[in-house]
Write an enzyme that holds these catalytic residues in place. Structure first.
Site, PDB file in Angstrom:
ATOM      1  N   ASP A   8       0.862  -1.183   0.000  1.00 54.34           N
ATOM      2  CA  ASP A   8       0.000   0.000   0.000  1.00 54.34           C
ATOM      3  C   ASP A   8       0.898   1.233   0.000  1.00 54.34           C
ATOM      4  O   ASP A   8       2.133   1.114  -0.096  1.00 54.34           O
ATOM      5  CB  ASP A   8      -1.006  -0.041   1.168  1.00 54.34           C
ATOM      6  CG  ASP A   8      -0.360   0.254   2.518  1.00 54.34           C
ATOM      7  OD1 ASP A   8       0.888   0.336   2.600  1.00 54.34           O
ATOM      8  OD2 ASP A   8      -1.107   0.397   3.492  1.00 54.34           O
ATOM      9  N   CYS A  65       3.335  -3.154   3.960  1.00 55.08           N
ATOM     10  CA  CYS A  65       2.552  -1.978   4.315  1.00 55.08           C
ATOM     11  C   CYS A  65       3.324  -1.235   5.404  1.00 55.08           C
ATOM     12  O   CYS A  65       4.505  -1.530   5.617  1.00 55.08           O
ATOM     13  CB  CYS A  65       1.122  -2.332   4.723  1.00 55.08           C
ATOM     14  SG  CYS A  65       0.947  -3.347   6.210  1.00 55.08           S
ATOM     15  N   THR A  67       3.205  -1.434   8.594  1.00 48.96           N
ATOM     16  CA  THR A  67       3.625  -2.348   9.669  1.00 48.96           C
ATOM     17  C   THR A  67       3.869  -3.781   9.205  1.00 48.96           C
ATOM     18  O   THR A  67       4.486  -4.565   9.927  1.00 48.96           O
ATOM     19  CB  THR A  67       2.524  -2.417  10.744  1.00 48.96           C
ATOM     20  OG1 THR A  67       1.317  -2.881  10.103  1.00 48.96           O
ATOM     21  CG2 THR A  67       2.284  -1.057  11.383  1.00 48.96           C
ATOM     22  N   GLY A  68       3.287  -4.159   8.091  1.00 47.58           N
ATOM     23  CA  GLY A  68       3.290  -5.558   7.638  1.00 47.58           C
ATOM     24  C   GLY A  68       2.097  -6.334   8.160  1.00 47.58           C
ATOM     25  O   GLY A  68       1.804  -7.429   7.679  1.00 47.58           O
ATOM     26  N   GLY A  70      -1.443  -5.521   8.486  1.00 46.72           N
ATOM     27  CA  GLY A  70      -2.699  -5.554   7.723  1.00 46.72           C
ATOM     28  C   GLY A  70      -2.582  -6.409   6.474  1.00 46.72           C
ATOM     29  O   GLY A  70      -3.475  -7.222   6.180  1.00 46.72           O
ATOM     30  N   HIS A  98      10.099 -24.164   8.580  1.00 50.94           N
ATOM     31  CA  HIS A  98       9.088 -24.865   9.377  1.00 50.94           C
ATOM     32  C   HIS A  98       7.656 -24.683   8.882  1.00 50.94           C
ATOM     33  O   HIS A  98       6.850 -25.606   8.995  1.00 50.94           O
ATOM     34  CB  HIS A  98       9.160 -24.400  10.836  1.00 50.94           C
ATOM     35  CG  HIS A  98      10.343 -24.948  11.567  1.00 50.94           C
ATOM     36  ND1 HIS A  98      10.508 -24.849  12.927  1.00 50.94           N
ATOM     37  CD2 HIS A  98      11.447 -25.608  11.122  1.00 50.94           C
ATOM     38  CE1 HIS A  98      11.639 -25.429  13.296  1.00 50.94           C
ATOM     39  NE2 HIS A  98      12.235 -25.884  12.211  1.00 50.94           N
ATOM     40  N   ARG A 132       8.128 -33.663   9.953  1.00 51.23           N
ATOM     41  CA  ARG A 132       7.059 -33.382  10.915  1.00 51.23           C
ATOM     42  C   ARG A 132       6.378 -32.044  10.627  1.00 51.23           C
ATOM     43  O   ARG A 132       5.208 -31.853  10.962  1.00 51.23           O
ATOM     44  CB  ARG A 132       7.586 -33.412  12.341  1.00 51.23           C
ATOM     45  CG  ARG A 132       8.551 -32.299  12.691  1.00 51.23           C
ATOM     46  CD  ARG A 132       9.140 -32.482  14.083  1.00 51.23           C
ATOM     47  NE  ARG A 132       9.898 -31.325  14.547  1.00 51.23           N
ATOM     48  CZ  ARG A 132      11.131 -31.023  14.152  1.00 51.23           C
ATOM     49  NH1 ARG A 132      11.757 -31.781  13.263  1.00 51.23           N
ATOM     50  NH2 ARG A 132      11.762 -29.963  14.631  1.00 51.23           N
ATOM     51  N   HIS A 133       7.095 -31.158   9.968  1.00 51.94           N
ATOM     52  CA  HIS A 133       6.521 -29.842   9.656  1.00 51.94           C
ATOM     53  C   HIS A 133       5.469 -29.950   8.554  1.00 51.94           C
ATOM     54  O   HIS A 133       4.543 -29.151   8.511  1.00 51.94           O
ATOM     55  CB  HIS A 133       7.618 -28.861   9.265  1.00 51.94           C
ATOM     56  CG  HIS A 133       8.650 -28.700  10.338  1.00 51.94           C
ATOM     57  ND1 HIS A 133       8.347 -28.182  11.576  1.00 51.94           N
ATOM     58  CD2 HIS A 133       9.963 -29.039  10.377  1.00 51.94           C
ATOM     59  CE1 HIS A 133       9.439 -28.180  12.327  1.00 51.94           C
ATOM     60  NE2 HIS A 133      10.428 -28.703  11.625  1.00 51.94           N
ATOM     61  N   ARG A 136       2.071 -30.542  10.021  1.00 55.43           N
ATOM     62  CA  ARG A 136       1.512 -29.329  10.627  1.00 55.43           C
ATOM     63  C   ARG A 136       1.011 -28.351   9.564  1.00 55.43           C
ATOM     64  O   ARG A 136      -0.025 -27.718   9.734  1.00 55.43           O
ATOM     65  CB  ARG A 136       2.572 -28.681  11.533  1.00 55.43           C
ATOM     66  CG  ARG A 136       2.888 -29.585  12.721  1.00 55.43           C
ATOM     67  CD  ARG A 136       4.201 -29.319  13.370  1.00 55.43           C
ATOM     68  NE  ARG A 136       4.479 -30.315  14.407  1.00 55.43           N
ATOM     69  CZ  ARG A 136       5.656 -30.476  14.986  1.00 55.43           C
ATOM     70  NH1 ARG A 136       6.675 -29.723  14.644  1.00 55.43           N
ATOM     71  NH2 ARG A 136       5.818 -31.399  15.908  1.00 55.43           N
TER      72      ARG A 136
HETATM   73  C1  RB5 Z   1      -2.062   2.582   6.313  1.00 53.56           C
HETATM   74  O1  RB5 Z   1      -2.296   3.779   6.959  1.00 53.56           O
HETATM   75  C2  RB5 Z   1      -1.697   1.491   7.304  1.00 53.56           C
HETATM   76  O2  RB5 Z   1      -2.790   1.196   8.084  1.00 53.56           O
HETATM   77  C3  RB5 Z   1      -1.209   0.282   6.561  1.00 53.56           C
HETATM   78  O3  RB5 Z   1      -0.083   0.615   5.831  1.00 53.56           O
HETATM   79  C4  RB5 Z   1      -0.842  -0.935   7.388  1.00 53.56           C
HETATM   80  O4  RB5 Z   1       0.172  -0.640   8.300  1.00 53.56           O
HETATM   81  C5  RB5 Z   1      -1.928  -1.677   7.981  1.00 53.56           C
HETATM   82  O5  RB5 Z   1      -1.738  -2.650   8.723  1.00 53.56           O
END
Ligand code: RB5
Length: 153
Positions: A8, A65, A67-68, A70, A98, A132-133, A136
């Site tokens: 994004d 994104c 944070t990674g 979402g 794994h 074993r993985h 799972r």
């Molecule tokens: C966008 O503002 C932000 O929410 C998106 O990049 C992401 O971090 C969501 O998890």
């Protein structure tokens, strides 16, 4: 090997840097957007890049994104996708060994470009251990298929 890549607006710059990195490594990729820093909704781009992996068009996915988080949630809604948010090299390696992860997710505000490139290199070159993985990972697929895998606990 072909890699799907998506992000994004919050990770547009990281996606562009990782595309350049893949080009330098001679790795083929398909960019599912977004294509500018204009605000977009991350589930659409994560879904597109993840679906390409589930459909077999691409072998692995890289989805970013802010944070990674979402994008990993969106990607993991796609049957056949095992997406892992990675924040260090050990996680990038272990989730291949794994979990047989086929999508790596990361956050532009969480990892440096240098670390992101290292994680991509590790993720794309580490083999699943199986054994074993495998059992799972098969259970993860059973969950996707609506099976109650906790029935006999
Ligand atoms: C966008 O503002 C932000 O929410 C998106 O990049 C992401 O971090 C969501 O998890």
């Amino acid at each position: 090997m072909k890699v799907s890549i998506g992000a994004d607006h919050g990770a547009f710059e990281l996606k562009e840097a990782l595309k350049k990195h893949l080009e330098e490594k001679g790795i083929d990729y398909k960019d599912f957007g977004c294509f500018s820093k204009e605000s977009v909704d991350y589930p659409k781009f994560a879904y597109a890049a993840a679906k390409a992996v589930a459909d077999g068009e691409c072998d692995f996915g890289i989805i970013c994104c802010t944070t990674g988080l979402g994008v990993s949630m969106a990607a993991n809604k796609v049957a056949g996708v095992r997406a892992a948010v990675c924040t260090n090299e050990m996680l990038a390696e272990m989730t291949r060994r794994h979990n047989n992860a086929n999508v790596i997710c990361m956050g532009q505000k969480v990892v440096s470009q240098e670390l992101a490139e290292k994680m991509v290199d590790i993720f794309l070159s580490t083999e699943f251990e199986g054994g074993r993985h495998q059992r799972r990972v098969d259970l993860l697929t059973d969950i996707e298929n609506g099976k109650n895998i906790a029935e006999n606990l």
